[in-house]
Design a protein around this motif. Structure first.
Motif, PDB file in Angstrom:
ATOM      1  N   TYR A 117       0.835  -1.211   0.000  1.00  0.00           N
ATOM      2  CA  TYR A 117       0.000   0.000   0.000  1.00  0.00           C
ATOM      3  C   TYR A 117       0.865   1.253   0.000  1.00  0.00           C
ATOM      4  O   TYR A 117       0.665   2.168  -0.805  1.00  0.00           O
ATOM      5  CB  TYR A 117      -0.906  -0.031   1.231  1.00  0.00           C
ATOM      6  N   LEU A 118       1.839   1.325   0.908  1.00  0.00           N
ATOM      7  CA  LEU A 118       2.689   2.497   1.005  1.00  0.00           C
ATOM      8  C   LEU A 118       3.548   2.660  -0.245  1.00  0.00           C
ATOM      9  O   LEU A 118       3.752   3.776  -0.735  1.00  0.00           O
ATOM     10  CB  LEU A 118       3.584   2.391   2.237  1.00  0.00           C
ATOM     11  N   GLY A 119       4.026   1.554  -0.793  1.00  0.00           N
ATOM     12  CA  GLY A 119       4.853   1.625  -1.993  1.00  0.00           C
ATOM     13  C   GLY A 119       4.102   2.157  -3.194  1.00  0.00           C
ATOM     14  O   GLY A 119       4.690   2.776  -4.084  1.00  0.00           O
ATOM     15  N   HIS A 120       2.784   1.944  -3.218  1.00  0.00           N
ATOM     16  CA  HIS A 120       1.966   2.417  -4.343  1.00  0.00           C
ATOM     17  C   HIS A 120       2.056   3.935  -4.481  1.00  0.00           C
ATOM     18  O   HIS A 120       2.288   4.464  -5.571  1.00  0.00           O
ATOM     19  CB  HIS A 120       0.512   1.979  -4.131  1.00  0.00           C
ATOM     20  N   PHE A 121       1.909   4.652  -3.375  1.00  0.00           N
ATOM     21  CA  PHE A 121       1.979   6.121  -3.441  1.00  0.00           C
ATOM     22  C   PHE A 121       3.413   6.588  -3.679  1.00  0.00           C
ATOM     23  O   PHE A 121       3.637   7.540  -4.442  1.00  0.00           O
ATOM     24  CB  PHE A 121       1.439   6.741  -2.149  1.00  0.00           C
ATOM     25  N   GLN A 122       4.365   5.973  -3.049  1.00  0.00           N
ATOM     26  CA  GLN A 122       5.752   6.390  -3.208  1.00  0.00           C
ATOM     27  C   GLN A 122       6.202   6.267  -4.654  1.00  0.00           C
ATOM     28  O   GLN A 122       6.902   7.152  -5.168  1.00  0.00           O
ATOM     29  CB  GLN A 122       6.655   5.557  -2.293  1.00  0.00           C
ATOM     30  N   ARG A 123       5.792   5.204  -5.322  1.00  0.00           N
ATOM     31  CA  ARG A 123       6.142   5.049  -6.742  1.00  0.00           C
ATOM     32  C   ARG A 123       5.493   6.137  -7.593  1.00  0.00           C
ATOM     33  O   ARG A 123       6.115   6.669  -8.522  1.00  0.00           O
ATOM     34  CB  ARG A 123       5.721   3.670  -7.236  1.00  0.00           C
ATOM     35  N   ARG A 124       4.255   6.463  -7.266  1.00  0.00           N
ATOM     36  CA  ARG A 124       3.569   7.517  -8.030  1.00  0.00           C
ATOM     37  C   ARG A 124       4.290   8.859  -7.875  1.00  0.00           C
ATOM     38  O   ARG A 124       4.499   9.580  -8.852  1.00  0.00           O
ATOM     39  CB  ARG A 124       2.124   7.642  -7.537  1.00  0.00           C
ATOM     40  N   TRP A 125       4.681   9.186  -6.651  1.00  0.00           N
ATOM     41  CA  TRP A 125       5.378  10.445  -6.406  1.00  0.00           C
ATOM     42  C   TRP A 125       6.743  10.466  -7.094  1.00  0.00           C
ATOM     43  O   TRP A 125       7.147  11.468  -7.674  1.00  0.00           O
ATOM     44  CB  TRP A 125       5.515  10.666  -4.910  1.00  0.00           C
ATOM     45  N   GLU A 126       7.456   9.364  -7.063  1.00  0.00           N
ATOM     46  CA  GLU A 126       8.766   9.290  -7.716  1.00  0.00           C
ATOM     47  C   GLU A 126       8.636   9.440  -9.233  1.00  0.00           C
ATOM     48  O   GLU A 126       9.464  10.098  -9.871  1.00  0.00           O
ATOM     49  CB  GLU A 126       9.452   7.966  -7.364  1.00  0.00           C
ATOM     50  N   ILE A 127       7.594   8.845  -9.800  1.00  0.00           N
ATOM     51  CA  ILE A 127       7.369   8.993 -11.240  1.00  0.00           C
ATOM     52  C   ILE A 127       7.093  10.449 -11.588  1.00  0.00           C
ATOM     53  O   ILE A 127       7.634  10.992 -12.563  1.00  0.00           O
ATOM     54  CB  ILE A 127       6.199   8.096 -11.699  1.00  0.00           C
ATOM     55  N   LEU A 128       6.248  11.108 -10.791  1.00  0.00           N
ATOM     56  CA  LEU A 128       5.939  12.514 -11.055  1.00  0.00           C
ATOM     57  C   LEU A 128       7.180  13.389 -10.943  1.00  0.00           C
ATOM     58  O   LEU A 128       7.392  14.301 -11.754  1.00  0.00           O
ATOM     59  CB  LEU A 128       4.857  12.998 -10.085  1.00  0.00           C
ATOM     60  N   GLN A 129       8.015  13.140  -9.947  1.00  0.00           N
ATOM     61  CA  GLN A 129       9.254  13.902  -9.816  1.00  0.00           C
ATOM     62  C   GLN A 129      10.150  13.700 -11.029  1.00  0.00           C
ATOM     63  O   GLN A 129      10.746  14.653 -11.548  1.00  0.00           O
ATOM     64  CB  GLN A 129       9.983  13.487  -8.540  1.00  0.00           C
ATOM     65  N   ARG A 130      10.255  12.485 -11.470  1.00  0.00           N
ATOM     66  CA  ARG A 130      11.089  12.189 -12.639  1.00  0.00           C
ATOM     67  C   ARG A 130      10.557  12.878 -13.891  1.00  0.00           C
ATOM     68  O   ARG A 130      11.319  13.474 -14.668  1.00  0.00           O
ATOM     69  CB  ARG A 130      11.141  10.667 -12.841  1.00  0.00           C
ATOM     70  N   LEU A 131       9.246  12.817 -14.092  1.00  0.00           N
ATOM     71  CA  LEU A 131       8.653  13.452 -15.264  1.00  0.00           C
ATOM     72  C   LEU A 131       8.754  14.971 -15.198  1.00  0.00           C
ATOM     73  O   LEU A 131       8.941  15.636 -16.225  1.00  0.00           O
ATOM     74  CB  LEU A 131       7.195  13.024 -15.399  1.00  0.00           C
TER      75      LEU A 131
END
Length: 331
Positions: free
Chosen positions: A279-293
């Motif tokens: 569950y926690l990893g789901h949001f963290q991955r989304r935030w990391e993707i947005l930062q990268r983009l």
């Protein structure tokens, strides 16, 4: 014509925005800094300074008179003080189109404290829209959910903004095929629609939880930001970024069961360590993707949470913008 809906009741507070409240946010919007960070390419007369010198409404500086200067631009005060002829120079003012892409889809109709993400997104859109109107910008955009969307081309003095605010306060329709289209299934689909309308020199603000963001399907971000300033605003609930205590939590959107991470049947199961980590990893991955983009496409990236006042959080985030590609912002 925009219709003002009745003031919402306690039962709908935090679930659906109120039009009067969105309009009243104009007072707070004056604190927001929407000054362009890059070269302004728009060509209409308006409220933004271009880098082109010329006759306009905004005084720049005075300099010594040179043969060929227009005598009508004489700066008599400086001339009298300096003892030599001086003329005024002006920077031509330019108007900027502002596009608001506002996600009101299923995943946005969720919140555990204060308000749904969809309400926070509506407030952010209103604040940005009013700030742009007060600067003399033309404001338009696209508001969508899975059943319908409303598109407005940028227009001056709130003519493009008010219909968007009215749409943001409307109850969810369950009947597809209403005027304005049959809706968009995701922020990606809505953005791809908008890429055909935006012209260089615009400010594009995308307000969403970016639930379906993917690196391998993100060309739409580069298209939105091509020649324009791009602002990405992630709206999330605290329960998405901070895993709650172990347990089983019912999840609903105010009218029907909704999915969130593991909550496929309306129950968010966090009873095991494995489920909590996932569950926690789901949001963290989304935030990391947005930062990268954001870094890749030189976008400004901000975060808003459902339990914090939107106006101050936006003001902090916009004030912190220190150049293209900033991947930080308000929490």
């Amino acid at each position: 014509m925009t219709t003002v809906t009745p003031r919402q009741t306690d039962a709908t507070a935090g679930i659906r925005p109120d039009l009067k409240e969105l309009i009243a946010l104009r007072g707070q919007a004056r604190r927001l800094d929407l000054a362009p960070r890059g070269r302004v390419l728009a060509t209409r007369s308006g409220g933004h300074l271009s880098r082109f010198r010329g006759r306009g409404m905004e005084f720049d500086e005075s300099r010594v008179y040179q043969p060929g200067d227009d005598p009508r631009n004489m700066d008599w005060r400086v001339t009298a003080r300096a003892g030599t002829p001086h003329v005024k120079l002006f920077r031509e003012e330019r108007e900027r189109p502002v596009w608001l892409l506002v996600d009101q889809g299923m995943s946005m109709r969720f919140g555990t404290r204060v308000a749904f993400k969809s309400v926070i997104a509506a407030q952010a859109a209103a604040l940005l829209g009013w700030a742009a109107v007060d600067r003399g910008d033309r404001v338009g955009g696209l508001v969508f959910d899975e059943t319908r969307y409303l598109e407005r081309r940028p227009a001056a003095r709130g003519a493009g903004l008010l219909p968007l605010l009215d749409r943001l306060t409307a109850p969810l329709s369950t009947a597809p095929g209403e005027p304005g289209g049959v809706g968009h299934s995701s922020i990606v689909a809505a953005a791809e629609h908008l890429t055909r309308l935006i012209r260089p020199g615009s400010l594009v603000a995308v307000i969403s939880d970016f639930a379906d963001i993917r690196i391998d399907h993100s060309g739409w971000l580069a298209q939105l930001g091509a020649g324009s300033e791009l602002l990405l605003i992630l709206v999330h609930d605290a329960i998405e970024s901070e895993v709650p205590p172990p347990g089983r939590y019912p999840v609903a959107d105010g009218a029907r069961q909704a999915s969130l991470a593991e909550a496929r049947t309306g129950i968010l199961d966090l009873t095991s360590a494995r489920l909590r980590d996932a569950y926690l990893g789901h949001f963290q991955r989304r935030w990391e993707i947005l930062q990268r983009l954001a870094r890749r496409d030189r976008a400004h990236l901000l975060r808003l949470t459902t339990h914090e006042p939107v106006g101050p959080a936006l003001a902090r985030g916009l004030g912190a913008r220190s150049g293209a590609g900033m991947a930080g912002g308000s929490r």
